[in-house]
Write a protein that holds these residues in place. Sequence first.
Motif, short mmCIF file in Angstrom:
data_model
loop_
_atom_site.label_atom_id
_atom_site.label_comp_id
_atom_site.label_asym_id
_atom_site.label_seq_id
_atom_site.Cartn_x
_atom_site.Cartn_y
_atom_site.Cartn_z
N SER A 61 -9.60 6.92 2.29
CA SER A 61 -8.66 5.71 2.38
C SER A 61 -7.90 5.61 1.16
N LEU A 62 -8.40 6.02 -0.23
CA LEU A 62 -7.54 5.66 -1.27
C LEU A 62 -6.36 6.72 -1.27
N SER A 63 -6.39 8.09 -0.59
CA SER A 63 -5.33 8.56 -0.30
C SER A 63 -4.17 8.12 0.73
N LEU A 64 -4.62 7.21 1.44
CA LEU A 64 -3.78 6.52 2.57
C LEU A 64 -3.29 5.29 1.68
N ALA A 65 -3.98 4.85 0.86
CA ALA A 65 -3.39 3.62 0.12
C ALA A 65 -2.41 3.98 -0.93
N LEU A 66 -2.53 5.19 -1.45
CA LEU A 66 -1.55 5.79 -2.69
C LEU A 66 -0.26 6.05 -1.89
N THR A 67 -0.26 6.42 -0.34
CA THR A 67 0.95 6.79 0.23
C THR A 67 1.68 5.59 0.29
N ILE A 68 1.16 4.46 0.36
CA ILE A 68 1.88 3.01 0.21
C ILE A 68 2.34 2.89 -1.02
N PHE A 69 1.35 2.74 -2.07
CA PHE A 69 1.68 2.33 -3.29
C PHE A 69 1.72 3.70 -4.28
N TYR A 70 2.87 4.31 -3.84
CA TYR A 70 3.20 5.62 -4.46
C TYR A 70 3.26 5.75 -5.98
N PRO A 71 4.06 4.72 -6.43
CA PRO A 71 4.12 4.82 -7.98
C PRO A 71 2.62 5.14 -8.79
N PHE A 72 1.83 4.48 -8.14
CA PHE A 72 0.37 5.04 -9.04
C PHE A 72 0.04 6.33 -9.02
N ARG A 187 -3.19 -4.22 7.70
CA ARG A 187 -2.90 -5.59 8.63
C ARG A 187 -1.62 -5.39 9.32
N ASN A 188 -0.58 -4.57 8.53
CA ASN A 188 0.54 -4.38 9.41
C ASN A 188 0.52 -3.13 10.54
N LYS A 189 -0.61 -2.65 10.54
CA LYS A 189 -0.78 -1.53 11.59
C LYS A 189 0.02 -0.37 11.46
N ASN A 190 0.25 -0.20 10.22
CA ASN A 190 1.34 0.98 9.64
C ASN A 190 1.07 1.29 8.45
N LEU A 191 0.73 2.52 8.28
CA LEU A 191 0.20 3.04 7.12
C LEU A 191 1.20 3.43 5.91
N SER A 192 2.41 3.26 6.20
CA SER A 192 3.63 3.48 5.28
C SER A 192 4.60 2.56 5.30
N PRO A 193 4.54 1.25 5.28
CA PRO A 193 5.59 0.24 5.25
C PRO A 193 6.22 0.38 3.83
N PRO A 194 7.55 0.43 3.80
CA PRO A 194 8.30 0.46 2.35
C PRO A 194 7.57 -0.38 1.52
N LEU A 195 7.38 0.18 0.52
CA LEU A 195 6.99 -0.80 -0.74
C LEU A 195 8.21 -1.53 -1.21
N LEU A 302 12.48 -12.76 -7.64
CA LEU A 302 11.87 -11.79 -7.02
C LEU A 302 10.84 -12.14 -5.96
N ASP A 303 10.69 -11.35 -4.99
CA ASP A 303 9.51 -11.76 -3.89
C ASP A 303 8.33 -11.48 -4.82
N LYS A 304 7.45 -12.40 -4.17
CA LYS A 304 6.22 -12.54 -5.01
C LYS A 304 5.33 -11.19 -4.66
N GLU A 305 5.74 -10.41 -3.65
CA GLU A 305 4.95 -9.16 -3.39
C GLU A 305 5.63 -8.07 -3.89
N CYS A 306 6.56 -8.30 -4.87
CA CYS A 306 7.49 -7.16 -5.46
C CYS A 306 6.48 -6.44 -6.45
N PHE A 307 6.66 -5.12 -6.18
CA PHE A 307 5.69 -4.06 -7.07
C PHE A 307 6.08 -3.90 -8.36
N GLY A 308 5.44 -3.98 -9.43
CA GLY A 308 5.88 -3.50 -10.82
C GLY A 308 5.16 -4.48 -11.69
N ASN A 309 5.66 -4.30 -12.91
CA ASN A 309 5.09 -5.35 -14.00
C ASN A 309 6.13 -6.39 -14.42
N VAL A 310 5.85 -7.61 -13.94
CA VAL A 310 7.12 -8.73 -14.40
C VAL A 310 6.06 -9.86 -14.96
#
Length: 443
Positions: A61-72, A187-195, A302-310
């Motif tokens: 499951s971590l492998s799949l999560a890293l596909t979405i949150f690829y910067p990590f 929850r989006n039923k999609n394992l690779s939504p654009p980050l 910025l969108d509150k879901e925006c990924f990064g360090n802000v």
Amino acid sequence: MADVVVLSTSIVRPDRADSEPVKIHLTPWDLFFLRSEYPQRGLLFPKPDPETDIIPQLKSSLSLALTIFYPFAGRLVKTENENDETASFLVNCDGSGVKFIHASAKTVSVNDILKPVNGIVPEFLNRFFPANGVKSCDGESLITFQVTELKDGVFIAFGYNHMVADGSSFWSFFNTWSEICLTGVNRNKNLSPPLLLRGWFLDGIDHPIRIPISETVPPSSSPVVSSSLLQEKVIRFTRKNISELKSKANGEVSSDDRRISSLQAVTAHMWRFIIRNSDLNPEEVVHCKLLMDMRRRLNPPLDKECFGNVVGFATCTTTAGEMVGNGLGWAALEINKTVGLQTDEGFRVFAESWVKEPKIPDHVGVSNSVIVASSPWFNVYGNDFGWGKPIAVRAGPGNTSDGKLIVYPGIEEGNIEIQTCLSSNVLEKLSTDPEFLEYACVV
């Protein structure tokens, strides 16, 4: 002493990676954390069914999560510019993966963590966290995980590079990971939504930013407070406590002033009594530093879901005499005013001036300061990997110093818990101060 045995160490890579890796250039706020140790957090879970082999489930499951949150899953790249003796940094999202440690501590029980002797966070807990002492500038894996199986529970801990993400982005990733492990999909039923990446949003500042090489390495001698003089306890504020503090603080300020929030009231209560129990001279300067999510304060926001360090630092400054001589409302209003000053303009002015003369702080605790990190609004207790929700959250030794207050939601809705790091004599006085304990309790 708890025996922690490492059973295996491996690298978990994204389920799939892009053929053209994304390169993320770092902003002044990212580079501000270059010498910072990895923040560390850990969740305590009940023991899974003995028939369940949790490690393969967690890894897949971590492998799949890293596909979405690829910067990590990328790597920090340092380029030395010989022509001007500077260095530049970026994150290469190349799918190299994250470090995953499986460990065992079969002599430790859940109650050893939940009900420690004298309420002091036990020293053995440090060994349940990975990446101890690792700094952002030299960490290979941008996140490291350690799963430690206890006598009657599981502790899942992590340390991550603060230049890549802040707490808001990290917990979003962690929530997705646990959801995938529980259900197989998010929850989006999609394992690779654009980050949604934060991106580069500072017009007029060239990037990559060049930093003098002398600023990219730690100084030969840094002021360090002996860890033997520090202790940690978890301080709990119930929903009732918080409501009473908020009402009290607002009742002590003019109706024309801003309204004091729950967190501001709780922070003011902690700050006042830490200073009162520190035996400082009245003229000594004291600070309260708050790490703030700036996403919605920027213009455009910025969108509150925006990924990064802000994140930005809001620093409230006064003297010990003023703090002791005034009430809760006064301290809370000082914090409130300081928070209100954190604007898009100030954030950008800092960046523009910083790039002209970059200075990387050592992130060692400043004398007579409390530093408030994390947030009671992070979704900590919603993480269920398939064998139950967490029963506690704790912080590791990384990026911790005298006066550090790490704020979590409580396990009961509406509560706030604060892992409090102070010198042992101040913490003991705080823990027995009847006026402080009127609104708080030591877990």
